[in-house]
Design a protein around this motif. Structure first.
Motif, PDB file in Angstrom:
ATOM      1  N   ALA A 222       0.797  -1.225   0.206  1.00 21.89           N
ATOM      2  CA  ALA A 222      -0.295  -0.228   0.319  1.00 21.89           C
ATOM      3  C   ALA A 222       0.864   0.669   0.071  1.00 21.89           C
ATOM      4  N   ALA A 223       2.449   1.684   1.080  1.00 24.39           N
ATOM      5  CA  ALA A 223       2.771   2.505   0.627  1.00 24.39           C
ATOM      6  C   ALA A 223       3.441   2.539   0.025  1.00 24.39           C
ATOM      7  N   CYS A 224       3.902   1.912  -0.970  1.00 20.74           N
ATOM      8  CA  CYS A 224       4.649   1.771  -2.327  1.00 20.74           C
ATOM      9  C   CYS A 224       3.073   2.114  -4.092  1.00 20.74           C
ATOM     10  N   ALA A 225       2.022   2.430  -3.162  1.00 20.46           N
ATOM     11  CA  ALA A 225       0.836   2.238  -4.602  1.00 20.46           C
ATOM     12  C   ALA A 225       1.226   3.524  -5.357  1.00 20.46           C
ATOM     13  N   ALA A 226       1.779   4.813  -4.626  1.00 21.63           N
ATOM     14  CA  ALA A 226       1.202   5.832  -5.057  1.00 21.63           C
ATOM     15  C   ALA A 226       2.363   6.117  -6.385  1.00 21.63           C
ATOM     16  N   ALA A 237      -6.261  -4.875  -8.036  1.00 26.14           N
ATOM     17  CA  ALA A 237      -6.446  -6.938  -8.125  1.00 26.14           C
ATOM     18  C   ALA A 237      -7.641  -6.889  -6.909  1.00 26.14           C
ATOM     19  N   ALA A 238      -7.057  -6.480  -6.320  1.00 22.39           N
ATOM     20  CA  ALA A 238      -7.176  -7.215  -4.500  1.00 22.39           C
ATOM     21  C   ALA A 238      -8.801  -6.657  -4.252  1.00 22.39           C
ATOM     22  N   ALA A 239      -8.886  -4.945  -5.067  1.00 21.10           N
ATOM     23  CA  ALA A 239     -10.479  -5.128  -5.128  1.00 21.10           C
ATOM     24  C   ALA A 239     -10.687  -5.368  -5.697  1.00 21.10           C
ATOM     25  N   ARG A 240     -10.229  -6.012  -6.937  1.00 21.53           N
ATOM     26  CA  ARG A 240     -11.355  -6.414  -7.725  1.00 21.53           C
ATOM     27  C   ARG A 240     -12.170  -7.880  -7.283  1.00 21.53           C
ATOM     28  N   HIS A 241     -10.821  -8.226  -6.474  1.00 22.00           N
ATOM     29  CA  HIS A 241     -11.748  -9.520  -6.143  1.00 22.00           C
ATOM     30  C   HIS A 241     -12.502  -9.930  -5.180  1.00 22.00           C
ATOM     31  N   MET A 242     -12.746  -9.155  -4.269  1.00 22.22           N
ATOM     32  CA  MET A 242     -12.988  -8.166  -3.455  1.00 22.22           C
ATOM     33  C   MET A 242     -14.800  -8.120  -3.653  1.00 22.22           C
ATOM     34  N   ALA A 243     -14.846  -7.240  -4.906  1.00 22.52           N
ATOM     35  CA  ALA A 243     -15.687  -6.910  -5.249  1.00 22.52           C
ATOM     36  C   ALA A 243     -16.146  -8.326  -5.681  1.00 22.52           C
ATOM     37  N   ASP A 244     -15.659  -9.176  -6.497  1.00 22.29           N
ATOM     38  CA  ASP A 244     -16.322 -10.387  -7.505  1.00 22.29           C
ATOM     39  C   ASP A 244     -16.755 -11.211  -6.596  1.00 22.29           C
ATOM     40  N   SER A 245     -16.417 -11.125  -4.757  1.00 19.61           N
ATOM     41  CA  SER A 245     -16.750 -12.197  -3.148  1.00 19.61           C
ATOM     42  C   SER A 245     -17.620 -11.216  -3.108  1.00 19.61           C
ATOM     43  N   ALA A 246     -18.260  -9.946  -3.178  1.00 22.04           N
ATOM     44  CA  ALA A 246     -19.303  -9.734  -2.753  1.00 22.04           C
ATOM     45  C   ALA A 246     -20.493  -9.688  -3.853  1.00 22.04           C
ATOM     46  N   ALA A 247     -20.394  -9.539  -4.441  1.00 25.74           N
ATOM     47  CA  ALA A 247     -20.990  -9.672  -5.642  1.00 25.74           C
ATOM     48  C   ALA A 247     -21.680 -11.136  -6.354  1.00 25.74           C
ATOM     49  N   GLU A 255     -32.792  -3.278  -2.277  1.00 23.50           N
ATOM     50  CA  GLU A 255     -31.382  -1.795  -2.347  1.00 23.50           C
ATOM     51  C   GLU A 255     -31.249  -2.600  -1.280  1.00 23.50           C
ATOM     52  N   PRO A 256     -29.893  -3.980  -1.618  1.00 25.00           N
ATOM     53  CA  PRO A 256     -29.379  -4.649  -1.113  1.00 25.00           C
ATOM     54  C   PRO A 256     -28.094  -3.866  -0.401  1.00 25.00           C
ATOM     55  N   LEU A 257     -27.757  -4.255   0.982  1.00 28.27           N
ATOM     56  CA  LEU A 257     -26.738  -3.285   1.785  1.00 28.27           C
ATOM     57  C   LEU A 257     -25.461  -3.575   1.098  1.00 28.27           C
ATOM     58  N   VAL A 258     -24.363  -3.194   1.172  1.00 29.02           N
ATOM     59  CA  VAL A 258     -23.021  -3.869   0.624  1.00 29.02           C
ATOM     60  C   VAL A 258     -21.975  -3.257   1.868  1.00 29.02           C
ATOM     61  N   ALA A 259     -20.859  -3.639   2.850  1.00 29.63           N
ATOM     62  CA  ALA A 259     -20.184  -2.770   3.666  1.00 29.63           C
ATOM     63  C   ALA A 259     -18.812  -3.579   3.505  1.00 29.63           C
ATOM     64  N   VAL A 260     -17.855  -3.230   4.057  1.00 25.63           N
ATOM     65  CA  VAL A 260     -16.286  -4.071   4.151  1.00 25.63           C
ATOM     66  C   VAL A 260     -16.175  -4.247   5.642  1.00 25.63           C
ATOM     67  N   THR A 261     -15.408  -4.804   6.805  1.00 25.36           N
ATOM     68  CA  THR A 261     -15.248  -4.608   7.382  1.00 25.36           C
ATOM     69  C   THR A 261     -13.509  -5.884   7.933  1.00 25.36           C
ATOM     70  N   LEU A 271      -6.265   0.919  -0.769  1.00 23.50           N
ATOM     71  CA  LEU A 271      -6.741   0.670  -1.169  1.00 23.50           C
ATOM     72  C   LEU A 271      -8.491   0.238  -1.481  1.00 23.50           C
ATOM     73  N   VAL A 272      -8.727   1.102  -0.572  1.00 25.03           N
ATOM     74  CA  VAL A 272     -10.436   1.854  -0.755  1.00 25.03           C
ATOM     75  C   VAL A 272     -10.530   2.483  -1.484  1.00 25.03           C
ATOM     76  N   VAL A 273     -10.179   3.499  -2.042  1.00 29.66           N
ATOM     77  CA  VAL A 273     -10.193   4.392  -3.741  1.00 29.66           C
ATOM     78  C   VAL A 273     -10.311   2.745  -5.144  1.00 29.66           C
ATOM     79  N   PRO A 274      -9.976   2.096  -5.207  1.00 32.54           N
ATOM     80  CA  PRO A 274     -10.181   1.451  -6.342  1.00 32.54           C
ATOM     81  C   PRO A 274     -11.299   0.385  -5.654  1.00 32.54           C
ATOM     82  N   LEU A 275     -11.524  -0.160  -4.210  1.00 33.22           N
ATOM     83  CA  LEU A 275     -12.418  -1.010  -4.214  1.00 33.22           C
ATOM     84  C   LEU A 275     -13.720  -0.228  -4.003  1.00 33.22           C
TER      85      LEU A 275
END
Lengths: 328, 328
Positions: A222-226, A237-247, A255-261, A271-275
């Motif tokens: 994360a520190a290197c990503a900028a 890619a991690a954000a994409r995988h997380m969204a795949d699993s959520a979907a 109108e379901p809710l979606v949260a990340v914890t 991470l949060v911006v691409p997520l």
């Protein structure tokens, strides 16, 4: 006096216990006392060890009763990591033991993915991604539970902390070897954290907490990503995988809710911006919301709703198993 | 009588030993006798255990001398897995012990990636990909050695057997969860091989030979590739990784040779066809050739060349370490 409840969260870092009383008429439950141990409940050949759990829980319950003056505990909810696959002995022994030793009538054994869900969203339809070292998504339409991933660091947990750290270390070693897909920035970070890369296999493979060691490199990614496109790609890619699993677990209609914890959100914007982008893309019909609380909060919520008879979530033999003592 | 040599290949499945004599004037070396043990040399806190290696090798040498009538052994070459990182004790103790107990003058300790190289190509410039459960590429311009990957199943070994099997199982679980990138064909195969997928984590994580368990699924991925695009993509990606590693170690100029060796070739056309394409794309200047022989053959070749004074390969402290007894 209103009977109390015990809400438990049992995980890799130990046991956390709350004694509370249910709020009536939609009021929030009242938390009267707390205990914690740093000793994770043992897993043996029979799975999660009921004796080891009770050996910690019963003295805590006794001292919480004295402290709070709550005489009767009517409900116990145990949220536990590994419950789905390792919970048979717990399901067989815990209700009887709690009825005998504490006079408890209602016991719920709940997978930690479900306590994470309820802690984040309460009894509403949606999807929750719990992301720490590992990653699991849980969803419900209030008729049944759905899960995706949570298969561990070799088979999945795609997008979780160990996954991100592992991908970052692979990119570091690609740079070292002169293979494509390498990152000199990640290589420098890896050498800072683990020493010369020739010693990296020896620092990782002999350990029993390999996923945690891999995940310890995720903050470096994360520190290197900028400034580093390879690191940024890992997090995308991690954000994409997380969204795949959520979907995969999110109800299609309504109108379901979606949260990340979970602890992975500490990685911050990298991470949060691409997520947020990937979640919006994959789940345009879902409303994004912040998690209301953690898995212990979910355990408290389930206990309070069971105590007041307002429990509406679907049961599931492996993920949310409620038993009421017929003689109670 | 010409002094003999011992050539050794020490790996995960045990020890293989050849006693031979060098061929003069470019003739092939003569193999006079062979021994094998199924007991892998132990690795302890000091790395590869010299005592355990010698405890197997010395009795074999003695009985080979009796069988063949070769009285003097002048040269011993030990090719060993893990030598680069775990070979310090071996380098410290083996030459002295072999001089004392067998009167050996010249000892070479060689990483298995280098014996694989020499077994495949002999003392010529090029690149060799050794692909089994793991994957490592070795190259030389005859001035120094280059290596790429070989970092193990968590950090790399990209394109090797464990990598292919792991990717195949991930695709199976994606299908099970309803995530994208899943393969119903691989899911069916995984359940055939390992039982219901809910039990898969319990079948893999507790084992100490996790890479081998993952690699055991690679033939299933290959078997599905003809009809399943996800499985075909896994093998195409593996081929690309193998070509990446070959390209990272292959000399840029001249007409280097490139060979692939190891058990992974048994996967057949599903891997070999994309592999040939990727190698041709990444290394258009290199000539593709079949491997001449295996790592034991490489060990024999090095021993014979050392015995006749025709050894031309570059030394390397970790990968190809030759020591001659100064009192010999």
């Amino acid at each position: 006096m209103t009977p109390g409840f015990l809400a438990v969260d049992s995980g890799g870092s130990g046991l956390r216990v709350v004694l509370g009383t249910a709020g009536g008429d939609g009021d929030d439950p009242r938390v009267l006392g707390r205990r914690a141990s740093r000793e994770a409940v043992r897993t043996g050949t029979r799975g999660i060890d009921p004796g080891h759990l009770l050996g910690q829980l019963l003295p805590m319950a006794e001292s919480l009763r004295k402290e709070t003056g709550v005489v009767r505990i009517g409900t116990v909810v145990v949220g536990a990591a590994g419950l789905a696959t390792l919970g048979d002995a717990l399901r067989a022994e815990l209700p009887g033991a709690l009825a005998r030793d504490l006079g408890v009538r209602t016991v719920a054994l709940v997978a930690d993915a479900v306590t994470a869900y309820v802690g984040a969203l309460g009894p509403r339809t949606g999807a929750v991604v719990a992301a720490g070292t590992g990653l699991i998504a849980t969803g419900t339409d209030l008729e049944r539970w759905y899960r995706a991933d949570g298969w561990g660091h070799l088979l999945g947990d795609c997008g979780g902390g160990a996954w991100i750290g592992r991908a970052g270390l692979e990119a570091a070693l690609r740079a070292h070897d002169g293979r494509p897909g390498g990152s000199a920035a990640l290589l420098a970070r890896a050498e800072e954290r683990f020493g010369p890369v020739a010693g990296l296999p020896g620092r990782i493979y002999p350990r029993t907490d390999r996923p945690a060691v891999l995940a310890s490199f995720a903050p470096d990614v994360a520190a290197c990503a900028a400034g580093d496109p390879v690191a940024a790609d890992v997090l995308r890619a991690a954000a994409r995988h997380m969204a795949d699993s959520a979907a995969a677990v999110c109800p299609r209609g309504g109108e379901p809710l979606v949260a990340v914890t979970g602890g992975l959100l500490k990685l911050g914007d990298a991470l949060v911006v691409p997520l947020e982008e990937e979640l919006a893309k994959r789940l345009p019909h879902a409303r994004r919301t912040a998690a209301e609380g953690d898995p212990l909060h979910g355990s408290v919520r389930i206990a309070s709703d069971l105590a007041t008879g307002s429990f509406t979530l679907p049961g599931d033999e492996k993920m949310l198993w409620v038993t009421a003592d017929p003689d109670g």
